[in-house]
Design an enzyme around this catalytic site. Sequence first.
Site, mmCIF file in Angstrom:
data_model
loop_
_atom_site.group_PDB
_atom_site.id
_atom_site.type_symbol
_atom_site.label_atom_id
_atom_site.label_comp_id
_atom_site.label_asym_id
_atom_site.label_seq_id
_atom_site.Cartn_x
_atom_site.Cartn_y
_atom_site.Cartn_z
ATOM 1 C CD GLU B 156 14.437 -14.199 2.390
ATOM 2 O OE1 GLU B 156 15.525 -14.302 2.973
ATOM 3 O OE2 GLU B 156 13.357 -14.599 2.873
ATOM 4 C CB SER B 242 2.761 5.943 7.989
ATOM 5 O OG SER B 242 4.109 6.097 7.705
ATOM 6 C CG HIS B 371 0.066 -4.878 8.054
ATOM 7 N ND1 HIS B 371 -0.780 -4.200 7.211
ATOM 8 C CD2 HIS B 371 0.838 -3.942 8.647
ATOM 9 C CE1 HIS B 371 -0.547 -2.902 7.316
ATOM 10 N NE2 HIS B 371 0.437 -2.716 8.177
ATOM 11 C CB SER B 372 4.462 -4.682 7.577
ATOM 12 O OG SER B 372 4.550 -4.788 8.991
HETATM 13 C C1 LIG Z 1 -4.399 6.860 11.112
HETATM 14 C C2 LIG Z 1 -3.740 5.534 11.234
HETATM 15 N N1 LIG Z 1 -4.167 4.668 12.169
HETATM 16 C C3 LIG Z 1 -3.581 3.477 12.313
HETATM 17 C C4 LIG Z 1 -2.529 3.121 11.516
HETATM 18 C C5 LIG Z 1 -1.833 1.786 11.699
HETATM 19 N N2 LIG Z 1 -2.095 0.932 10.550
HETATM 20 C C6 LIG Z 1 -1.207 0.840 9.534
HETATM 21 S S1 LIG Z 1 -1.776 -0.093 8.305
HETATM 22 C C7 LIG Z 1 -3.216 -0.404 9.087
HETATM 23 C C8 LIG Z 1 -4.257 -1.258 8.439
HETATM 24 C C9 LIG Z 1 -4.684 -0.742 7.103
HETATM 25 O O1 LIG Z 1 -5.528 -1.648 6.489
HETATM 26 P P1 LIG Z 1 -6.100 -1.407 5.040
HETATM 27 O O2 LIG Z 1 -6.524 0.016 4.902
HETATM 28 O O3 LIG Z 1 -7.125 -2.426 4.797
HETATM 29 O O4 LIG Z 1 -4.856 -1.596 4.064
HETATM 30 P P2 LIG Z 1 -4.007 -2.924 3.791
HETATM 31 O O5 LIG Z 1 -2.884 -2.917 4.776
HETATM 32 O O6 LIG Z 1 -4.899 -4.088 3.951
HETATM 33 O O7 LIG Z 1 -3.490 -2.781 2.414
HETATM 34 C C10 LIG Z 1 -3.227 0.211 10.340
HETATM 35 C C11 LIG Z 1 -4.322 0.099 11.325
HETATM 36 C C12 LIG Z 1 -2.103 4.055 10.552
HETATM 37 N N3 LIG Z 1 -1.081 3.804 9.732
HETATM 38 N N4 LIG Z 1 -2.725 5.248 10.434
#
Ligand SMILES: Cc1ncc(C[n+]2csc(CCOP(=O)(O)OP(=O)(O)O)c2C)c(N)n1
Lengths: 280, 479
Positions: B156, B242, B371-372
Amino acid sequence: MAAKSLREIRRAAAAGIGSRRCFSGDAAAAAAAAAGVAEGKVGGGAGKEVNLFTAINQALHIALDTDPRSYVFGEDVGFGGVFRCTTGLADRFGRNRVFNTPLCEQGIAGFAVGLAAMGNRAIAEIQFADYIFPAFDQIVNEAAKFRYRSGNEFNCGGLTIRSPYGAVGHGGHYHSQSPEAFFCHVPGLKHLRTLIPWDKETVEASVSKTGKLLVSHEAPITGGFGAEIAASITERCFQRLEAPVARVCGLDTPFPLVYETFYMPTKNKVLDAIKATVNY
Amino acid sequence: MASSQLARRAARRLLSSQHRRHCAAPACPWLLGSAPPVLAPSPVAAAAAGDRRGFCSVRRFTGESNAAAAVEEAENGLVAGGDQQAIDFPGGKVSFVAEMNFLPESQRERINCYRVLDDDGRTISGSRFQEVSKELALKMYSEMVTLQVMDTIFFEAQRQGRISFYLTSHGEEAINIASAAALTIDDIVLPQYREPGVLLWRGFTLQEFANQCFGNKLDYGKGRQMPIHYGSNRLNYFTVSSPIATQLPHAVGAAYSLKMDKKDACAITYFGDGGTSEGDFHAALNFAAVMEAPVIFFCRNNGWAISTPTSEQFRSDGAVIRGQAYGMRSIRVDGNDALAVYSAVHTAREMAIKEGRPILVEALTYRVGHHSTSDDSTKYRPVDEIEHWRTARDPISRYRKWVQGNGWWCDEDESELRNNVRQELLKAIQVAERMPKPPLAELFTDVYDEVPSNLREQERLLRDTIKKHPADYPADVHI
Ligand SMILES: Cc1ncc(C[n+]2csc(CCOP(=O)(O)OP(=O)(O)O)c2C)c(N)n1
Ligand SMILES: [Mg+2]
């Protein structure tokens, strides 16, 4: 204006890789063309103004439409991409040509090299330039040298890698970086039309007229592409320069969230540097 | 000479000597020209029989000698049963078989999933699990609720523009809290980003969470990273980074150190289904197995990596099956069952430390939130799928039923807890928001252990600029 528009394209469409003539207009060039339409409007011409992601989206549409051997892929590309640049492409051209990949940048780049080496136009997206580093080996040691090391038996000239880069205001370390200099150091990689090869002649002509030059980029100043420009222009225009080449760039620190405005080459830093150069 | 070459030579020798024995024995007259015994060829073998290249590659592996080639010919569907042939190969004895059996792409049934509580929060009869005391059970419950409330309020706050970004753990509260509860504070945590509950369990206060999200001067990360990038040396929780999966190899290195120091502790690293695709995942699992490192790989398989469903992420039976390929024990667990997660991690930890080995845990769950804050997940997944997991499969209500069934919890406790957490959080946010950002000098520290001359010069120039243009810079950063 041209410089600004190119810069914006660069922001979202970074590395055009390879130099194969048979691919007369790669996706990056098409993006430039689409953005050129926008510029035409500003310049009083006929085109319709579009923002950057629309320009890229249109360019990808053109690439997929005009070349049946073109493919667009990357993480989350299927639903339109996290920056929406691939919106509508999967629906229009099908999941075989526009698709999500597993979360693996080295896989994306390596797959793209192989696809391109078979005579296809492989347009790969790396979601953020900050995440291109797992693909560094494939780009630097494979893509860049594919033609040279085989004596032109093989090439991956149909490969384009797109990746958004640069500061956004709240990206912190890993959603803000400008990694272009790493790639400019690698023979065999082309960075759009703006960096490799960069337009020395135009810059030289301008410096010959004004006797002054200021270079600015967001990447850290040390070893940045600005150093390359400054050195080249000093070589070519030493006698005509009326002031040292000025550089207004990012700091030599990781990209810091709360200090973003302090880190950035902001307008008053540029203005001060212009004044100092003029009054030198 | 490369060891593989040596092994190949040994294989050749073994084959040809066995071959000689076979030939000498009158028990195999078919080698001398009579009709071979008829073996029903497997469908795969039959299909491949026409493919000459397949046979060539077999021949190349077993050796170029005529004798060996003859054996291969015999083996291509012709060797009678009984006389088992085998080879001592690095890694152990490998039997030769007459049938050309390709391993199938998957097992007939998917790997099953360990669970303790059924959907109604009752323990499944016959289920084996680690005892949880009333005190521990209640602490787990209240931390799960705290995490849920914290997520709701920070989300929020982001929507109101007070923080720049946020990401919830909705739906993964049991994974967060129950896995943390099964560890000790000496265990080293290397998180992805959807495990703040582990840090909460370890004693990170709501104020500390708020300080990080606001990037104020009390944020241990000194305001340099985006919200949710928590870290605490005191609590053995490595700072979030990240880039996906980069923490996995770190965990193996950390675990190896714990082992060398003979610590009664392991490392645990968390990651998502998406993370299993990165090269670092594979590097880490292989290293861990080879180094015999006491590390727990905890995969939160929540079905999605941003917009990418697991069907476009991998075609293996999830993550759990990968463990065996690397020579590692692994278990699949119901990630929405706090008791199952607790028991699995508890046991994994014991094995990791006592036996010096890595363990892979795959928890099946669902990312209930977007996701965010930069994402709208209804763009790519059905709303009723989200709703189903948010309501029918909610880990908190399931666990609450169990706790309440034990007579340990009532509705008044619930509303009191939620109220208290809410109040505490709102206060924490107010405090964090008013707190100034870290001072300017911290922009230049920690790039190296000491500030080098180029950065000192850049700091000087920056301060000159700020003096000239103070309005360009935020007022809450002390110059
Ligand atoms: C090396 C890299 N590539 C792409 C991203 C962008 N990105 C951030 S979160 C995400 C998905 C991650 O999914 P998952 O590992 O299943 O974790 P969840 O978010 O489902 O907890 C991506 C592609 C990143 N942070 N780091
Ligand atoms: Mg996931």
